[in-house]
Design an enzyme around this catalytic site. Structure first.
Site, short mmCIF file in Angstrom:
data_model
loop_
_atom_site.label_atom_id
_atom_site.label_comp_id
_atom_site.label_asym_id
_atom_site.label_seq_id
_atom_site.Cartn_x
_atom_site.Cartn_y
_atom_site.Cartn_z
CE LYS A 165 17.43 32.35 39.81
NZ LYS A 165 16.94 32.17 38.63
CE LYS A 194 24.79 34.98 32.65
NZ LYS A 194 24.23 35.61 33.67
CG HIS A 253 31.79 24.16 39.48
ND1 HIS A 253 31.97 23.97 40.91
CD2 HIS A 253 31.45 25.57 39.79
CE1 HIS A 253 31.54 25.04 41.83
NE2 HIS A 253 31.11 25.93 41.13
CG HIS A 254 28.36 20.57 33.46
ND1 HIS A 254 27.58 21.38 34.02
CD2 HIS A 254 28.03 20.51 32.12
CE1 HIS A 254 26.60 21.79 33.27
NE2 HIS A 254 26.89 21.22 31.97
NE ARG A 255 28.49 22.88 28.25
CZ ARG A 255 29.22 22.11 27.37
NH1 ARG A 255 30.75 22.58 27.26
NH2 ARG A 255 29.01 21.10 26.66
CG ASP A 258 22.83 23.28 22.64
OD1 ASP A 258 23.07 22.41 23.53
OD2 ASP A 258 22.10 23.06 21.49
CE LYS A 262 15.67 27.96 33.77
NZ LYS A 262 15.19 28.88 34.53
P1 NAD Z 1 9.41 40.52 39.16
O1 NAD Z 1 9.77 40.73 40.17
O2 NAD Z 1 9.81 41.47 37.90
O3 NAD Z 1 7.97 40.19 38.82
C1 NAD Z 1 7.23 39.42 39.53
C2 NAD Z 1 5.91 39.76 39.65
O4 NAD Z 1 4.91 38.70 40.14
C3 NAD Z 1 5.45 40.93 40.62
O5 NAD Z 1 4.89 41.99 39.80
C4 NAD Z 1 4.81 40.63 41.75
O6 NAD Z 1 3.94 41.49 42.28
C5 NAD Z 1 3.92 39.51 41.13
N1 NAD Z 1 3.41 38.40 41.98
C6 NAD Z 1 4.38 37.80 43.34
N2 NAD Z 1 3.55 37.01 43.85
C7 NAD Z 1 2.17 36.93 43.07
C8 NAD Z 1 1.09 36.23 43.27
N3 NAD Z 1 1.00 35.28 44.34
N4 NAD Z 1 0.15 36.48 42.36
C9 NAD Z 1 0.30 37.22 41.42
N5 NAD Z 1 1.05 37.89 41.22
C10 NAD Z 1 2.28 37.91 41.99
O7 NAD Z 1 9.99 39.20 38.69
P2 NAD Z 1 10.43 38.34 37.12
O8 NAD Z 1 11.78 38.79 36.78
O9 NAD Z 1 9.28 38.56 36.06
O10 NAD Z 1 10.20 36.77 37.72
C11 NAD Z 1 9.14 36.15 37.80
C12 NAD Z 1 9.43 34.48 37.67
O11 NAD Z 1 9.93 34.29 36.58
C13 NAD Z 1 10.41 34.10 38.80
O12 NAD Z 1 9.85 32.72 38.79
C14 NAD Z 1 11.62 33.88 38.22
O13 NAD Z 1 12.56 33.19 38.84
C15 NAD Z 1 11.40 33.57 36.70
N6 NAD Z 1 12.49 34.06 35.68
C16 NAD Z 1 12.65 35.18 35.46
C17 NAD Z 1 13.67 35.60 34.57
C18 NAD Z 1 14.10 36.92 34.33
O14 NAD Z 1 15.04 37.20 33.31
N7 NAD Z 1 13.65 38.00 34.92
C19 NAD Z 1 14.17 34.49 33.84
C20 NAD Z 1 13.89 33.10 33.87
C21 NAD Z 1 12.83 33.04 35.01
#
Ligand code: NAD
Length: 479
Positions: A114, A78, A72-74, A107, A102
């Site tokens: 989460k 999110k 909660h420092h900011r 910034d 992150k």
């Molecule tokens: P998503 O659900 O849209 O897509 C994930 C894809 O990975 C799916 O198509 C799924 O079938 C596939 N998958 C799952 N297990 C697998 C495996 N063992 N081998 C190959 N493919 C596999 O999810 P996303 O939003 O793209 O998120 C993916 C990663 O990115 C997560 O770790 C998430 O925390 C991170 N992330 C997402 C966002 C965002 O804006 N969506 C932002 C930052 C980080």
């Protein structure tokens, strides 16, 4: 104490949240924060675990869900909401902590949070998913765990703009007349107070980051690679939101996606894939396998071990472990997913000279553009609305002036190139690119300035901790 813990850790035994703490402890000695403050920065501030019933056919199912506010420092806090059967408290705590670090790196003035719901979005009917999303939002409202100034969710694994629109609708129903209520969640559809460019922001951020990483001649020379993304051979795991957009955008920079790994298997073609075509094939056939001209790889994880320049895990955590790390041939591993490389695997990869671009930097594009969406919702005006025409008129005047001085007429193509007032998407992408470039510069400079630093992740954590420390100092809480 935070500064001493790293010495006696069995890397193979660490849970996801313990891995994040391990990285934190590894970076702590490179920061100027006192131990008490390090403990505060590292701790998860609030953990809300809930169980609620949802009607499932003729029966009722108890749904397990979480929201964790790490820092909660900011304010607000999110972070995305994940729908997956693997969700548990440890995973949500790890992901919330990563959000804090992150946001600091890029910034973005938020604390980390989460959410997670233990449910399979693929195997759950849409009406049940909607009921779960509405009930989850209601539970968050009841405990003050959501709101434009409190905690602002976004999409993550298994969720997208549809779920964000449902969250917003539920919130607005429960808080009628809240003029800033649309800012209670980001990643909404553009028609529902979202922002252009948010859907592809994480993937676009990954590509901006990689373009920057590959722009340093000395760094590339050490890896035996040419400068720039042009011609780079890339492998991507996960063709979801992040993986698909990364694959799509990196192609525009001249890189070739030579293999794509999904749950059902992987495909390989040295000529490179068009991600849109692969996605269309998957939608039509239910699988990426048997894509025309490609070689099938039945065991999906084997694709990660193919020869390439850049490996981009964009699916889930713990995909590269001590078991497959020795076989990884990539020179750069770009952590588009959160936590895809375990600490034990990282130790092996670093020994082999692989450069790991850490998740807390490289996938920060999503939260960066979420921040822009939040600002848009609070200001109640589309970016570019006030200045677009003004800019175009000023550019037209400049062309008229040049034509009158030189006596020459500009061609239609020249005029079209010069006259372009910024639209929302132009401003979003420009802000995102600038953010990714500046953040990498900060991390790289720190890395170069500390001769005992061995990797970019530790540098990124140290940069982040120092920024959070400054925020606490500014509040007068420490020292
Ligand atoms: P998503 O659900 O849209 O897509 C994930 C894809 O990975 C799916 O198509 C799924 O079938 C596939 N998958 C799952 N297990 C697998 C495996 N063992 N081998 C190959 N493919 C596999 O999810 P996303 O939003 O793209 O998120 C993916 C990663 O990115 C997560 O770790 C998430 O925390 C991170 N992330 C997402 C966002 C965002 O804006 N969506 C932002 C930052 C980080």
């Amino acid at each position: 104490m935070a500064k001493k813990e790293t010495e006696k850790v069995d890397l193979k035994e660490l849970s996801f949240s313990q891995s994040v703490s391990y990285y934190f402890d590894k970076a702590a000695p490179f920061t100027k924060a006192p131990n008490g403050l390090l403990e505060q920065i590292k701790a998860c501030n609030s953990i809300y675990k809930m169980n609620f019933p949802v009607k499932f056919g003729s029966d009722v199912k108890v749904i397990e869900a979480y929201r964790v506010q790490h820092s909660h420092h900011r304010m607000p806090t999110k972070g995305g909401i994940r729908y997956s059967l693997h969700v548990d408290q440890d995973e949500v705590m790890a992901l919330a902590a990563l959000m804090t670090y992150k946001c600091a790196i890029v910034d973005v003035p938020f604390g980390g949070a989460k959410g997670g719901i233990k449910i399979s979005p693929r195997n759950t009917p849409p009406e049940v998913l909607e009921a779960v999303t509405r009930r989850y939002t209601t539970e968050l409202i009841k405990k003050n765990f959501i709101g434009p100034g409190l905690d602002v969710p976004a999409p993550d694994y298994g969720t997208g703009e549809k779920e964000m629109a449902i969250i917003m609708d539920t919130y607005m129903t429960m808080k009628p007349g809240d003029v800033d209520g649309y800012a209670c969640v980001t990643g909404k559809p553009v028609s529902q107070n979202g922002i252009h460019g948010r859907t592809e922001a994480t993937g676009r951020g990954v590509v901006y980051a990689l373009a920057q990483v590959c722009s340093y001649k000395d760094d590339m020379k050490k890896l035996g690679l040419e400068v720039g993304l042009d011609g780079k051979r890339v492998i991507i795991q996960g063709l979801g939101n992040v993986g698909f957009h990364t694959a799509n955008i990196i192609k525009e920079y001249g890189a070739k996606v030579i293999a794509i790994a999904e749950m059902e298997g992987a495909i390989y073609n040295e000529k490179g894939f068009d991600a849109k075509e692969v996605l269309a094939h998957r939608k039509a056939t239910g699988s990426i396998l048997n894509f025309p001209g490609a070689k099938n790889i039945k065991n999906s994880s084997h694709a990660l071990e193919l020869d390439c320049d850049i490996l981009i895990p964009a699916a889930l955590e713990k995909q590269i472990t001590e078991l497959n790390a020795p076989n990884i041939k990539a020179k750069i591993v770009a952590e588009a997913a959160n936590g895809p490389v375990t600490p034990a695997a990282e130790a092996i990869l670093l020994k082999k000279g692989v450069v790991i671009i850490p998740d807390i930097y490289i996938n920060a594009g999503g939260v960066t553009v979420s921040y822009f969406e939040w600002l848009k919702n609070l200001s109640h005006v589309r970016f570019g609305r006030m200045q677009k025409r003004f800019e175009e008129k000023a550019q037209r005047n400049m062309i008229d002036l040049v034509e009158s001085i030189t006596g020459q007429k500009a061609s239609r193509a020249q005029i079209e190139k010069v006259i372009h007032g910024a639209d929302e998407i132009d401003l979003v992408n420009s802000g995102l690119e600038d953010t990714m470039i500046k953040a990498y510069h900060d991390i790289r400079e720190f890395y170069k300035s500390e001769k005992n630093l061995k990797d970019l992740r530790t540098a990124a954590f140290a940069v982040s901790i120092n920024k959070i420390k400054d925020a606490y100092y500014a509040m007068g809480i420490f020292p």
